[in-house]
Design a protein around this motif. Sequence first.
Motif, mmCIF file in Angstrom:
data_model
loop_
_atom_site.group_PDB
_atom_site.id
_atom_site.type_symbol
_atom_site.label_atom_id
_atom_site.label_comp_id
_atom_site.label_asym_id
_atom_site.label_seq_id
_atom_site.Cartn_x
_atom_site.Cartn_y
_atom_site.Cartn_z
ATOM 1 N N UNK A 1 36.071 27.568 45.948
ATOM 2 C CA UNK A 1 35.268 27.016 45.152
ATOM 3 C C UNK A 1 34.217 26.292 45.846
ATOM 4 N N UNK A 2 34.602 25.667 47.043
ATOM 5 C CA UNK A 2 33.395 24.775 47.426
ATOM 6 C C UNK A 2 32.522 25.575 48.090
ATOM 7 N N UNK B 1 53.819 40.709 55.716
ATOM 8 C CA UNK B 1 53.625 39.938 57.192
ATOM 9 C C UNK B 1 53.163 38.635 56.690
ATOM 10 N N UNK B 2 52.212 38.253 56.012
ATOM 11 C CA UNK B 2 51.674 37.119 55.601
ATOM 12 C C UNK B 2 52.031 36.363 54.349
ATOM 13 N N UNK B 3 52.936 35.728 54.269
ATOM 14 C CA UNK B 3 53.730 35.330 53.181
ATOM 15 C C UNK B 3 52.765 34.040 52.595
ATOM 16 N N UNK B 4 51.589 34.520 51.754
ATOM 17 C CA UNK B 4 50.693 33.446 51.303
ATOM 18 C C UNK B 4 50.834 33.319 49.727
ATOM 19 N N UNK B 5 50.950 32.192 49.353
ATOM 20 C CA UNK B 5 51.352 32.033 47.914
ATOM 21 C C UNK B 5 50.530 32.358 47.149
ATOM 22 N N UNK B 6 51.213 32.976 46.152
ATOM 23 C CA UNK B 6 50.414 33.784 45.113
ATOM 24 C C UNK B 6 49.327 32.848 44.312
ATOM 25 N N UNK B 7 49.438 31.837 44.300
ATOM 26 C CA UNK B 7 48.435 30.942 43.555
ATOM 27 C C UNK B 7 47.230 30.981 44.085
ATOM 28 N N UNK B 8 47.040 31.514 45.507
ATOM 29 C CA UNK B 8 45.718 31.644 46.119
ATOM 30 C C UNK B 8 45.319 33.179 45.793
ATOM 31 N N UNK B 9 46.165 33.877 45.875
ATOM 32 C CA UNK B 9 46.011 35.553 46.061
ATOM 33 C C UNK B 9 45.622 35.881 44.480
ATOM 34 N N UNK B 10 45.897 35.412 43.569
ATOM 35 C CA UNK B 10 45.734 35.336 42.230
ATOM 36 C C UNK B 10 44.698 34.532 41.770
ATOM 37 N N UNK B 11 43.805 33.895 42.286
ATOM 38 C CA UNK B 11 43.052 32.683 41.800
ATOM 39 C C UNK B 11 41.804 33.325 41.436
ATOM 40 N N UNK B 12 41.229 32.702 40.439
ATOM 41 C CA UNK B 12 39.921 32.913 40.288
ATOM 42 C C UNK B 12 38.798 32.645 40.943
ATOM 43 N N UNK B 13 39.099 31.573 41.786
ATOM 44 C CA UNK B 13 38.350 31.187 43.231
ATOM 45 C C UNK B 13 38.205 32.650 43.989
ATOM 46 N N UNK B 14 39.095 33.332 44.306
ATOM 47 C CA UNK B 14 39.065 34.456 44.960
ATOM 48 C C UNK B 14 38.566 35.401 44.633
ATOM 49 N N UNK B 15 38.659 35.651 43.056
ATOM 50 C CA UNK B 15 38.016 36.577 42.658
ATOM 51 C C UNK B 15 36.490 36.557 42.400
ATOM 52 N N UNK B 16 36.109 35.192 42.102
ATOM 53 C CA UNK B 16 34.423 34.987 42.095
ATOM 54 C C UNK B 16 34.032 35.425 43.464
ATOM 55 N N UNK B 17 34.917 34.947 44.530
ATOM 56 C CA UNK B 17 33.938 35.033 45.855
ATOM 57 C C UNK B 17 34.158 36.560 46.264
ATOM 58 N N UNK B 18 35.056 37.466 45.996
ATOM 59 C CA UNK B 18 34.796 38.963 46.053
ATOM 60 C C UNK B 18 33.486 39.382 45.082
ATOM 61 N N UNK B 19 33.435 38.814 44.159
ATOM 62 C CA UNK B 19 32.169 39.242 43.396
ATOM 63 C C UNK B 19 31.172 38.880 43.756
ATOM 64 N N UNK C 1 33.488 40.128 49.454
ATOM 65 C CA UNK C 1 34.531 39.880 50.629
ATOM 66 C C UNK C 1 35.481 38.927 50.125
ATOM 67 N N UNK C 2 36.669 39.075 50.783
ATOM 68 C CA UNK C 2 37.472 37.855 50.565
ATOM 69 C C UNK C 2 37.910 36.731 51.957
ATOM 70 N N UNK C 3 36.860 36.991 52.643
ATOM 71 C CA UNK C 3 36.948 36.309 53.843
ATOM 72 C C UNK C 3 36.335 34.837 53.221
ATOM 73 N N UNK C 4 36.500 33.781 53.820
ATOM 74 C CA UNK C 4 36.082 32.496 53.289
ATOM 75 C C UNK C 4 34.457 32.131 53.883
ATOM 76 N N UNK C 5 33.740 32.148 53.205
ATOM 77 C CA UNK C 5 32.258 32.239 53.371
ATOM 78 C C UNK C 5 32.038 30.740 54.159
ATOM 79 N N UNK C 6 31.399 30.773 55.060
ATOM 80 C CA UNK C 6 31.200 29.611 56.129
ATOM 81 C C UNK C 6 29.580 28.962 55.895
#
Length: 637
Positions: A218-219, A460-478, A482-487
């Motif tokens: 989100x940031x 392999x990567x046990x990432x909590x679903x709250x991140x993978x299903x988040x609106x923040x991640x979906x909005x970033x992809x949009x 990408x779903x990399x974290x923009x720097x």
Amino acid sequence: MGGDERLTTDSTRGTDGTTDSLIDVFGRRGLGRLVLGGVTGLLATGVSGVAGADLGPTSTGGVTNHDGNGGHDEDGDEDERPDDTPSRAERRERAKERREESIRANLEDRPLVPHPTNDDESRFGEAVNYFASYSKGLPHDEYGETDPEAYETLHDALTAENGGDFSDVPQAGVRPLTNPEAAVSYNPVGLDPNDVYGPAPPAFDSAETAAEMVELYWMALLRDVPFRTYGDERPTLVQRAADELDGLSAFDGPSETSTLFRGSVPGVDEGPYVSQFLYKDFERGVQERDQRLRVLDPLLGDYMTDYDVWLGVQNGKIPYDSIDGINRTTPGAPSASDSGLRIGEKRYIATGRDLATYVLENVSHQPYFDAAMILQNSESFGRLPLDDGVPVGPNVPDAFVDYGRSAYQSLVCGIVQAHAHAAWYHKWRLHRRLRPEEFGGRVYQVQEGAMIGDQPAAKRYPIDESLLESAALAETAKQFGTTLLPQAYPEGSPTHPSYPGGHAVSAGSCTTVLKAYFDEDAQIKDPKRPREEYDYTLLESIDADLTVGGELNKLATNMSYARSWAGIHYRSDTTAGLRIGERIATAYLRDQLQQRPADAYGSRGAFSFTTFDGEQVTVTADGVSPDGAFDPPLYGS
């Protein structure tokens, strides 16, 4: 006529009417001292009044002057001195005792503190290429996982008693690892940097880490939204971010729109997002300073959203993403100032990207030294909050050396290496937490459905679903594709581990010093904010009830979370870093009091301040009270 010839002919009349040369009166060596000390003043008051005095060859003005030979003159005889004047040898012995007192307090009487870890390195180890640990700068495969042998070489060097051979650690690109050797260094005063408490960071697979990554996405999405618009009541991305974070039970930051992305320490939720100590103009000696800066150009956008660029950065390469590259750790490479990253006109901090600009290439102690200049030059803030028993007046000149500006200025600047050593111990020797950009690479592989060996990335990567299903991640992809974290920086993070934040440890240490010296309850006079209609190049007065303590805490969190605005630190990196720095500073403050001469001042004095956990503490030469102000206790059993 030569100088000595002139002096032998100059004369003065004694009280008995005779005329004596100055050399006859004072002796050649004594006269030399008298001339250097101001013979003109003596002549003005009448040398005849002192001509008959038995000053002795090693005395000036009736004060014994020892020659650095332990209370003896050149012939080895005892100097004539008052019985209560200590010899140099006695003074040296007392100085030794004072230093030993500090050693006992910080290194002998203190119990060893616990050093909890999250066990990511052991749980996700060699079999899965240490994917949950920091590895930026080491060699990586096509999935962004490090060579396990390279990681273990680094591990072995770090865990050797006094450091192993770091030259054996493989380096994949031109960016070297940032001074891992410093993790084993010692401090000459205060706490040992390898014995400062910090909590364990959230684990890779925890809901806490997932929540922190949701905040970081989100940031990144909101880097260019002005802080002053956050409280607007309309369905914006700010509101969506606040709603999502509020719904995450593992998120421990603020989730109201008006205080979104702020810290959680006393005072930071009052007034503008940015501290007054980043807005107020000030004088630094005779130089007048305003606090405008050339900020990172928002038109250039964000970086490392292309996977190949991301992978190259993990391998220590200079990034070439929309610009000519920037690498502050390689001599001769362009900096942010000369690579066209920043706009031409100066303005005051107004957005997250602006804050990220400030901490891109700043001097660690700079914002806190500037805050000291603002405080000491203000009639409203000029009193020092020492305990009533400390016999110095409230104005700075009275306490100039021991309790005033010389003290806090030297601490703010001189404590930097001590708290950096502690940060580097936790970063390199203890936790080795991967950077958010590295975590984003794991998210990317899951979202892309990658197969790593014979194992799906999602397994392999046990990432909590709250991140993978988040609106923040979906909005970033949009928005970014990408779903990399923009720097915010082309090169992403520095080449050292994430936890704790180095800027946070600096902030915790330096602001603790300022809170100890200045009155935290004093009101900020004429608070300001930048004017939107002038593109934030001018300030305007606002109506806000702000205190010195609250704005110092806000300064600490601004400088710390500014690194989160850049995408390079988690919230918990700051939470822990502030408190690690606070502990380093508290021990330094105690050291200061232990070196004060109690007889000269009537007491050694005490410092009081409010901790980042809201506890009111008092620091004396004997320790910290109340005993439970720090958990675990800083001193005591």
